[in-house]
Design a protein around this motif. Structure first.
Motif, mmCIF file in Angstrom:
data_model
loop_
_atom_site.group_PDB
_atom_site.id
_atom_site.type_symbol
_atom_site.label_atom_id
_atom_site.label_comp_id
_atom_site.label_asym_id
_atom_site.label_seq_id
_atom_site.Cartn_x
_atom_site.Cartn_y
_atom_site.Cartn_z
ATOM 1 N N LYS A 21 0.781 -1.490 0.000
ATOM 2 C CA LYS A 21 -0.089 -0.030 0.132
ATOM 3 C C LYS A 21 0.829 1.334 -0.073
ATOM 4 C CE LYS A 21 -0.777 -0.109 4.860
ATOM 5 N NZ LYS A 21 -1.545 0.076 6.104
ATOM 6 N N ASN A 420 -7.833 15.443 -7.073
ATOM 7 C CA ASN A 420 -8.637 15.277 -5.639
ATOM 8 C C ASN A 420 -9.408 14.109 -5.487
ATOM 9 O OD1 ASN A 420 -9.098 16.102 -3.064
ATOM 10 N ND2 ASN A 420 -10.320 17.898 -3.231
ATOM 11 N N TYR A 421 -9.408 13.360 -4.664
ATOM 12 C CA TYR A 421 -10.064 12.063 -4.543
ATOM 13 C C TYR A 421 -10.343 11.588 -3.037
ATOM 14 C CZ TYR A 421 -6.029 9.552 -3.469
ATOM 15 O OH TYR A 421 -5.007 8.862 -2.811
ATOM 16 N N SER A 423 -9.605 9.017 -0.350
ATOM 17 C CA SER A 423 -8.582 7.958 -0.231
ATOM 18 C C SER A 423 -9.040 6.868 0.751
ATOM 19 C CB SER A 423 -7.221 8.250 0.387
ATOM 20 O OG SER A 423 -7.422 8.959 1.783
ATOM 21 N N LEU A 424 -10.381 6.984 1.268
ATOM 22 C CA LEU A 424 -10.965 6.160 1.870
ATOM 23 C C LEU A 424 -12.424 5.804 1.450
ATOM 24 C CD1 LEU A 424 -10.485 6.838 5.891
ATOM 25 C CD2 LEU A 424 -9.448 5.034 4.788
ATOM 26 N N TYR A 431 -18.835 9.318 -4.695
ATOM 27 C CA TYR A 431 -17.575 9.937 -4.333
ATOM 28 C C TYR A 431 -17.252 10.874 -5.343
ATOM 29 C CZ TYR A 431 -16.910 6.890 -0.370
ATOM 30 O OH TYR A 431 -16.953 6.145 0.808
ATOM 31 N N TYR A 488 -6.553 -2.473 -0.379
ATOM 32 C CA TYR A 488 -5.984 -1.536 -0.785
ATOM 33 C C TYR A 488 -6.132 -1.542 -2.490
ATOM 34 C CZ TYR A 488 -4.735 0.892 3.372
ATOM 35 O OH TYR A 488 -4.721 1.437 4.272
ATOM 36 N N LYS A 504 -3.811 6.344 -7.819
ATOM 37 C CA LYS A 504 -3.858 6.885 -6.250
ATOM 38 C C LYS A 504 -4.505 5.699 -5.612
ATOM 39 C CE LYS A 504 -3.063 11.326 -7.216
ATOM 40 N NZ LYS A 504 -1.743 11.969 -6.654
ATOM 41 N N SER A 505 -3.843 5.655 -4.224
ATOM 42 C CA SER A 505 -3.878 4.510 -3.281
ATOM 43 C C SER A 505 -5.524 4.978 -2.533
ATOM 44 C CB SER A 505 -2.945 4.545 -2.282
ATOM 45 O OG SER A 505 -3.214 3.583 -1.094
ATOM 46 N N VAL A 506 -6.250 4.095 -2.693
ATOM 47 C CA VAL A 506 -7.359 3.983 -1.927
ATOM 48 C C VAL A 506 -7.830 2.794 -0.959
ATOM 49 C CG1 VAL A 506 -9.976 3.707 -2.290
ATOM 50 C CG2 VAL A 506 -8.674 5.194 -3.867
ATOM 51 N N ARG A 507 -8.245 2.945 0.235
ATOM 52 C CA ARG A 507 -8.480 2.017 1.031
ATOM 53 C C ARG A 507 -9.926 1.639 0.892
ATOM 54 N NH1 ARG A 507 -7.228 0.128 7.244
ATOM 55 N NH2 ARG A 507 -8.757 -1.579 7.018
#
Ligand SMILES: [Cu+2]
Length: 509
Positions: A21, A420-421, A423-424, A431, A488, A504-507
């Motif tokens: 991650k 912009n985004y 991440s959770l 979203y 992730y 982009k990393s998202v959980r």
């Protein structure tokens, strides 16, 4: 064309490869000088931002030929590891049950019943790898793991008697165990229900809570909540084995947000059910379109247009939904393969065509690996060469410690950018993503881990765009854990020309 692959020298053979991650790659195997030594293991961390500096990771156990998948918090679960070496007296000792006991007393116990996790959040390198006791009730060498919709990990298959895996039905471990990701404990073993299962089967969670299970030429579906197989099974048309020791690779094509079907694609494999040194690999891919409302009612495997003849190959889902296929050989069996295939191929799921996009600089034969990196490039690594028994006498010549970066065609274009985004992400929530370009698609790809051409995590979803006003889009996250198990993921946007951003990393979940 990806003719500019870059090489980086590390000091670990990436038989096992995972994208963490934090964006670093984790590589592990046995000792690269004594890969067969069941007591010595090694691991390495590779940072794409600092590509020529080998990292550090303190792995004392030999987790060569284990199975693994990611847990919801980003830890990698690793089940099993190297079994004891292949001498007849060792095998006999294993079978009558004395040897494991004796080795335990001597401190030379094999790792094939172990449960480990690797925690990328742990700052102390000596604590990143953690062994969870007690281990599995019966050993597994060449098992498969998969993250279930609830975030726990299912562990199946593997042999409990290393050396005899080609005899007497292979001493397969036919029970499953589930690792609970919150308590770090295992469930009691129960019969999985697939009597013909062999080593490293392909597992994939399907929307609607069923599990695709493929071993050799046979496909079955397991009901995840009932924990039993649905009636009926499917057989490939070409008939040779698609899994160890003649394995190709298996991938679920990117899922559309409202899909009623899932398309499973088998790429590469052997023409023979019991491949030997001179048996040809296949050039015929097969696709199974799974009816998600009733997988046992699917229409069966279908032959698709051919690719290059290959096995020991890896498939990597790219952010634009195409499938990159690399690594392998055109003839033989895992430990005795011939005729390396350097060509890198690209499969376009929309028109079902194949295209060669470049060549590897280094052959990646048995124990080669490949995964997607956050910037959209592909990391190809590993290889123990044509013949393992010969390689152990001169490991430096056969065990490949250089890793290779493949740049898919989009890498040379100007890339759109996510500004912009979230991440959770929870399931089934809307979203907003803001970007610097107009967006046509949004893809979500699970950060994955792979070994033996079996990526146990890989999946991709194209998210539902509910509102699109130029540089702001509203997307709907995946419906539930059967669409995308918790953990992730990399979030990508595609511009109007289909060029993807950096991920982009998202959980999720
Ligand atoms: Cu292996």
């Amino acid at each position: 064309m990806s003719h500019n692959n870059h090489l980086h020298k590390l000091n670990t053979v990436a038989v096992h490869l995972a994208l963490l991650k934090n964006g670093k790659a984790l590589l592990f195997s046995g000792s690269h000088e004594r890969l067969w030594d069941w007591t010595k293991g090694e691991a390495n961390l590779w940072d794409p931002k600092d590509p020529d500096t080998p990292g550090d990771s303190d792995l004392k156990r030999n987790l060569f030929c284990s199975g693994h998948c990611f847990l919801p918090d980003g830890r990698l679960l690793v089940a099993g590891g190297q079994s004891t070496f292949n001498y007849p007296h060792v095998i006999f000792g294993t079978i009558i049950g004395i040897l494991p006991f004796a080795l335990k007393i001597l401190g030379k116990e094999a790792a094939d019943h172990d449960i480990h996790t690797f925690d990328p959040d742990e700052p102390d390198v000596h604590l990143q790898w953690k062994q969870h006791l007690p281990g599995m009730s019966k050993a597994r060498w060449y098992p498969t793991c998969v993250t279930l919709p609830d975030g726990n990990a299912l562990i199946v298959s593997g042999t409990w008697s290393h050396g005899y895996h080609a005899l007497f039905g292979g001493f397969m471990n036919k029970d499953y165990q589930i690792f609970d990701s919150s308590t770090n404990t295992l469930s009691y073993p129960k019969p999985f229900g697939f009597d013909k299962i062999k080593m490293y089967p392909y597992l994939q969670v399907l929307p609607g809570n069923t599990l695709f299970v493929h071993s050799e030429k046979t496909t079955k579906f397991w009901d995840i909540s009932q924990k039993q197989f649905l009636t009926g099974e499917f057989t490939t048309i070409t008939g040779g084995t698609r899994t160890y020791p003649g394995m190709g690779t298996c991938v679920m094509l990117p899922l559309q947000h409202d899909a009623q079907t899932a398309k499973m694609l088998l790429i590469g494999g052997s023409m023979s059910m019991h491949p030997g040194k001179n048996d040809d690999a296949t050039n015929i891919p097969e696709m199974l379109t799974v009816d998600l409302s009733d997988p046992s009612d699917s229409s069966g495997w279908q032959v698709k247009s051919s690719h290059l003849r290959r096995f020991l190959c890896d498939s990597v889902i790219l952010p634009d939904g195409k499938i990159l296929v690399t690594n392998g050989a055109a003839k033989g069996t895992a430990d005795s393969n011939q005729n390396e295939v350097l060509e890198i191929e690209l499969f376009d799921p929309e028109n079902e065509t194949w295209q060669v996009i470049g060549k590897l600089k280094k052959p990646r034969l048995y124990h080669g690996t490949a995964i997607l990196l956050p910037d959209g490039s592909v990391l190809a690594a590993g290889s123990t060469g044509h013949d393992f028994t010969r390689a152990i006498f001169n490991p430096k010549q056969h065990f490949e410690q250089e890793i290779e970066i493949i740049d898919p065609p989009y890498m040379t274009y100007t890339r759109p950018e996510i500004t912009n985004y979230a991440s959770l992400m929870k399931y089934d929530v809307t979203y907003e993503i803001t970007t610097d370009s107009n967006i046509s698609k949004v893809s979500l790809i699970r950060m994955s881990s792979t070994t033996h051409n079996n990526n146990m995590d890989q999946r991709c979803l194209f998210l539902n765009i509910v509102e699109n006003s130029g540089t702001t889009v509203k997307i709907q996250s995946p419906k539930d854990g059967s669409w995308a198990p918790p953990g992730y993921y990399l979030l990508f946007i595609l511009d109007n020309n289909g060029i993807p951003s950096i991920g982009k990393s998202v959980r999720l979940g």
